[in-house]
Design a protein around this motif. Structure first.
Motif, short mmCIF file in Angstrom:
data_model
loop_
_atom_site.label_atom_id
_atom_site.label_comp_id
_atom_site.label_asym_id
_atom_site.label_seq_id
_atom_site.Cartn_x
_atom_site.Cartn_y
_atom_site.Cartn_z
N LEU A 9 0.83 -1.20 0.00
CA LEU A 9 0.00 0.00 0.00
C LEU A 9 0.87 1.25 0.00
O LEU A 9 0.53 2.25 -0.59
CB LEU A 9 -0.88 0.04 1.26
CG LEU A 9 -2.01 -0.97 1.35
CD1 LEU A 9 -2.54 -1.01 2.76
CD2 LEU A 9 -3.13 -0.60 0.39
N GLN A 33 -1.30 -4.88 2.66
CA GLN A 33 -2.63 -5.36 2.99
C GLN A 33 -2.77 -6.81 2.54
O GLN A 33 -2.25 -7.21 1.50
CB GLN A 33 -3.68 -4.47 2.32
CG GLN A 33 -5.09 -4.72 2.82
CD GLN A 33 -6.06 -3.68 2.32
OE1 GLN A 33 -5.68 -2.64 1.80
NE2 GLN A 33 -7.35 -3.95 2.46
N GLU A 46 -9.19 -6.85 5.64
CA GLU A 46 -8.87 -5.55 6.22
C GLU A 46 -7.56 -5.60 7.00
O GLU A 46 -7.13 -4.63 7.61
CB GLU A 46 -10.00 -5.09 7.14
CG GLU A 46 -11.14 -4.50 6.34
CD GLU A 46 -12.37 -4.20 7.17
OE1 GLU A 46 -12.60 -4.91 8.16
OE2 GLU A 46 -13.08 -3.25 6.82
N THR A 48 -3.74 -5.52 7.83
CA THR A 48 -2.53 -4.92 7.26
C THR A 48 -1.31 -5.33 8.09
O THR A 48 -1.43 -5.65 9.27
CB THR A 48 -2.60 -3.37 7.25
OG1 THR A 48 -2.82 -2.92 8.58
CG2 THR A 48 -3.69 -2.86 6.34
N LYS A 78 0.49 4.55 9.48
CA LYS A 78 -0.69 3.69 9.42
C LYS A 78 -1.97 4.50 9.43
O LYS A 78 -2.93 4.17 8.76
CB LYS A 78 -0.72 2.76 10.64
CG LYS A 78 -0.06 1.43 10.40
CD LYS A 78 -0.31 0.59 11.63
CE LYS A 78 0.26 -0.78 11.52
NZ LYS A 78 0.21 -1.44 12.83
N ILE A 83 -6.65 2.10 3.14
CA ILE A 83 -6.67 0.68 2.79
C ILE A 83 -7.79 0.43 1.78
O ILE A 83 -8.75 1.18 1.71
CB ILE A 83 -6.79 -0.26 4.02
CG1 ILE A 83 -8.13 -0.10 4.73
CG2 ILE A 83 -5.64 -0.03 4.98
CD1 ILE A 83 -8.42 -1.23 5.69
N ARG A 84 -7.62 -0.63 1.03
CA ARG A 84 -8.64 -0.96 0.04
C ARG A 84 -9.82 -1.60 0.78
O ARG A 84 -9.62 -2.34 1.75
CB ARG A 84 -8.07 -1.99 -0.96
CG ARG A 84 -6.95 -1.43 -1.80
CD ARG A 84 -7.39 -1.11 -3.22
NE ARG A 84 -7.71 -2.32 -3.97
CZ ARG A 84 -6.83 -3.01 -4.68
NH1 ARG A 84 -5.57 -2.65 -4.71
NH2 ARG A 84 -7.20 -4.08 -5.35
#
Ligand SMILES: [Zn+2]
Length: 118
Positions: A9, A33, A46, A48, A78, A83-84
């Motif tokens: 990421l 991720q 979700e 990471t 962070k 995040i995707r």
């Protein structure tokens, strides 16, 4: 067949001292991720992970070796991370099986209906 993969990421150089060689400009942070890929689907989770590597002494710095300063900087990166979203994608083979199942079901229903109508 079920394998976990990670995609990157974000990569960032951080200005902290390396706990191994004390170099202060060679730590590279990679945030990744988790992705689960099976024969039938691909799912983004979700979860990471953070990896820290020193480009000077070429060591991976595991979280147990992180100083409070490093943890603070990692937390900072962070927080700014996008995040995707969690998602699951079926692969063509899964769709093929679903279509096959539906066709079989329809055939069975028609077959049974035919028997009843006789
Ligand atoms: Zn180092």
């Amino acid at each position: 067949m079920n394998s976990s993969k990670y995609f990157t990421l974000k990569e960032a150089r951080i200005g902290n001292n390396c706990p191994e060689c004390y170099s202060n400009d060679s730590l590279e942070l990679t945030l990744k991720q988790k992705l689960i890929e099976t024969r039938f689907y691909k799912a983004i989770t979700e979860e990471t992970i953070s990896e820290l590597r020193c480009l000077n002494c070429e060591m991976s710095i595991f979280p147990i070796r992180w100083t409070e300063d490093i943890e603070r900087v990692v937390d900072y990166h962070k927080r700014g991370l996008k995040i995707r979203p969690k998602s699951t994608k079926l692969k063509p083979i899964a769709w093929g099986l679903i279509v096959l199942g539906v066709v079989l079901l329809i055939t069975t229903v028609l077959f049974v209906a035919e028997i009843i109508s006789i």
